[in-house]
Design a protein around this motif. Sequence first.
Motif, PDB file in Angstrom:
ATOM      1  N   GLY A  58       0.789  -1.234   0.000  1.00 27.60           N
ATOM      2  CA  GLY A  58       0.000   0.000   0.000  1.00 27.60           C
ATOM      3  C   GLY A  58       0.817   1.276   0.000  1.00 27.60           C
ATOM      4  O   GLY A  58       0.430   2.265   0.625  1.00 27.60           O
ATOM      5  N   ARG A  59       1.936   1.279  -0.718  1.00 27.49           N
ATOM      6  CA  ARG A  59       2.799   2.469  -0.726  1.00 27.49           C
ATOM      7  C   ARG A  59       2.101   3.664  -1.383  1.00 27.49           C
ATOM      8  O   ARG A  59       2.209   4.790  -0.890  1.00 27.49           O
ATOM      9  CB  ARG A  59       4.105   2.149  -1.459  1.00 27.49           C
ATOM     10  CG  ARG A  59       4.997   1.157  -0.716  1.00 27.49           C
ATOM     11  CD  ARG A  59       6.291   0.916  -1.459  1.00 27.49           C
ATOM     12  NE  ARG A  59       6.044   0.251  -2.738  1.00 27.49           N
ATOM     13  CZ  ARG A  59       5.972  -1.071  -2.879  1.00 27.49           C
ATOM     14  NH1 ARG A  59       6.078  -1.858  -1.837  1.00 27.49           N
ATOM     15  NH2 ARG A  59       5.765  -1.617  -4.068  1.00 27.49           N
ATOM     16  N   ARG A  60       1.389   3.423  -2.475  1.00 29.92           N
ATOM     17  CA  ARG A  60       0.670   4.527  -3.126  1.00 29.92           C
ATOM     18  C   ARG A  60      -0.403   5.095  -2.202  1.00 29.92           C
ATOM     19  O   ARG A  60      -0.602   6.309  -2.127  1.00 29.92           O
ATOM     20  CB  ARG A  60       0.031   4.031  -4.425  1.00 29.92           C
ATOM     21  CG  ARG A  60       0.990   3.853  -5.592  1.00 29.92           C
ATOM     22  CD  ARG A  60       1.438   5.228  -6.119  1.00 29.92           C
ATOM     23  NE  ARG A  60       2.129   5.112  -7.381  1.00 29.92           N
ATOM     24  CZ  ARG A  60       1.569   5.225  -8.577  1.00 29.92           C
ATOM     25  NH1 ARG A  60       0.267   5.447  -8.666  1.00 29.92           N
ATOM     26  NH2 ARG A  60       2.278   5.123  -9.666  1.00 29.92           N
ATOM     27  N   SER A  61      -1.096   4.228  -1.524  1.00 27.70           N
ATOM     28  CA  SER A  61      -2.141   4.681  -0.602  1.00 27.70           C
ATOM     29  C   SER A  61      -1.549   5.510   0.535  1.00 27.70           C
ATOM     30  O   SER A  61      -2.132   6.525   0.943  1.00 27.70           O
ATOM     31  CB  SER A  61      -2.906   3.478  -0.035  1.00 27.70           C
ATOM     32  OG  SER A  61      -3.536   2.749  -1.072  1.00 27.70           O
ATOM     33  N   GLU A  62      -0.397   5.089   1.032  1.00 27.96           N
ATOM     34  CA  GLU A  62       0.243   5.843   2.113  1.00 27.96           C
ATOM     35  C   GLU A  62       0.661   7.233   1.630  1.00 27.96           C
ATOM     36  O   GLU A  62       0.507   8.223   2.350  1.00 27.96           O
ATOM     37  CB  GLU A  62       1.461   5.073   2.628  1.00 27.96           C
ATOM     38  CG  GLU A  62       1.113   3.832   3.445  1.00 27.96           C
ATOM     39  CD  GLU A  62       0.354   4.178   4.706  1.00 27.96           C
ATOM     40  OE1 GLU A  62       0.670   5.219   5.327  1.00 27.96           O
ATOM     41  OE2 GLU A  62      -0.567   3.428   5.070  1.00 27.96           O
ATOM     42  N   ARG A  63       1.189   7.318   0.396  1.00 25.68           N
ATOM     43  CA  ARG A  63       1.566   8.628  -0.128  1.00 25.68           C
ATOM     44  C   ARG A  63       0.330   9.501  -0.332  1.00 25.68           C
ATOM     45  O   ARG A  63       0.364  10.718  -0.079  1.00 25.68           O
ATOM     46  CB  ARG A  63       2.332   8.462  -1.446  1.00 25.68           C
ATOM     47  CG  ARG A  63       3.741   7.922  -1.274  1.00 25.68           C
ATOM     48  CD  ARG A  63       4.587   8.200  -2.508  1.00 25.68           C
ATOM     49  NE  ARG A  63       4.112   7.453  -3.664  1.00 25.68           N
ATOM     50  CZ  ARG A  63       4.559   6.240  -4.015  1.00 25.68           C
ATOM     51  NH1 ARG A  63       5.477   5.638  -3.275  1.00 25.68           N
ATOM     52  NH2 ARG A  63       4.098   5.634  -5.089  1.00 25.68           N
ATOM     53  N   ALA A  64      -0.754   8.884  -0.788  1.00 29.37           N
ATOM     54  CA  ALA A  64      -1.986   9.649  -0.976  1.00 29.37           C
ATOM     55  C   ALA A  64      -2.511  10.189   0.352  1.00 29.37           C
ATOM     56  O   ALA A  64      -2.960  11.336   0.436  1.00 29.37           O
ATOM     57  CB  ALA A  64      -3.040   8.768  -1.649  1.00 29.37           C
ATOM     58  N   ILE A  65      -2.452   9.384   1.397  1.00 25.85           N
ATOM     59  CA  ILE A  65      -2.919   9.836   2.708  1.00 25.85           C
ATOM     60  C   ILE A  65      -2.033  10.948   3.241  1.00 25.85           C
ATOM     61  O   ILE A  65      -2.509  11.904   3.880  1.00 25.85           O
ATOM     62  CB  ILE A  65      -2.979   8.645   3.691  1.00 25.85           C
ATOM     63  CG1 ILE A  65      -4.041   7.641   3.227  1.00 25.85           C
ATOM     64  CG2 ILE A  65      -3.288   9.113   5.110  1.00 25.85           C
ATOM     65  CD1 ILE A  65      -4.077   6.365   4.046  1.00 25.85           C
ATOM     66  N   ALA A  66      -0.717  10.835   2.986  1.00 24.14           N
ATOM     67  CA  ALA A  66       0.198  11.896   3.422  1.00 24.14           C
ATOM     68  C   ALA A  66      -0.131  13.213   2.721  1.00 24.14           C
ATOM     69  O   ALA A  66      -0.140  14.285   3.345  1.00 24.14           O
ATOM     70  CB  ALA A  66       1.640  11.478   3.153  1.00 24.14           C
ATOM     71  N   LEU A  67      -0.395  13.163   1.411  1.00 24.50           N
ATOM     72  CA  LEU A  67      -0.785  14.374   0.682  1.00 24.50           C
ATOM     73  C   LEU A  67      -2.120  14.909   1.192  1.00 24.50           C
ATOM     74  O   LEU A  67      -2.311  16.124   1.317  1.00 24.50           O
ATOM     75  CB  LEU A  67      -0.879  14.065  -0.815  1.00 24.50           C
ATOM     76  CG  LEU A  67       0.433  13.732  -1.525  1.00 24.50           C
ATOM     77  CD1 LEU A  67       0.168  13.224  -2.938  1.00 24.50           C
ATOM     78  CD2 LEU A  67       1.333  14.956  -1.568  1.00 24.50           C
TER      79      LEU A  67
END
Length: 234
Positions: A58-67
């Motif tokens: 879930g690396r993309r999801s984590e980056r999306a949540i950070a943004l």
Amino acid sequence: MDETALIETPTNALQRMIAFIDMGGAAMWVIAILSMLTVALILWKVLRLLSHGAWSGGRRSERAIALWSEGRIDAAQAEIAGRNSLRARLVRAAMQAASDPTLDETAAKAETARVARHLLLQARSGLRALELASTIGPLLGLLGTVTGMIAAFQALQEAGARADPATLAGGIWEALLTTAAGMAVAIPAQIALTWFESVVDRLRHDMEDAATRIFQRAPRAAPRRPVPLSAAAE
């Protein structure tokens, strides 16, 4: 080495396998079919979970949540746009619900929970069939053993005083083959079922955690402007 022997080896192996299955009777054939279906189901489930991004982290999801946490809503939604993993689809649904001005917080969370249930249902597809295989495998083996023992003792009764103990022993061990075969199907099925359930549990935890963080940092709706008294009077 004789080349003819090499060519006939696969055929001989198949014949030995068929003869081995025949020794267990009809129940052994059912168990053999069940074993092939179980192996196919396990392989299908692995490929299915791979397509769902179960082991992607879930690396993309984590980056999306950070943004999203930084207030960069458009960038967060663009980060997971077009992603088909279960985590990304849940994050996308949560962000859309949280930023929808027509939904209050309760309705947005309810919509996210609805999507999460649908996604988890996809992740759990096939697990009931694996559970069934691990349950009925030993039962089919026991059924084959019981029917084989009945046939062996019937043959012993018909032989009367001329009964050969070696024949009885041969009938018993052939009947016990089905029990061993049933357990050989059930054990891998149960191991695979436990593994897949742990993967789904991890997915559910990650999805719940992502949804919670999204709603904790959801953009605040703009306050409504007070209606002028003159307009209200009209």
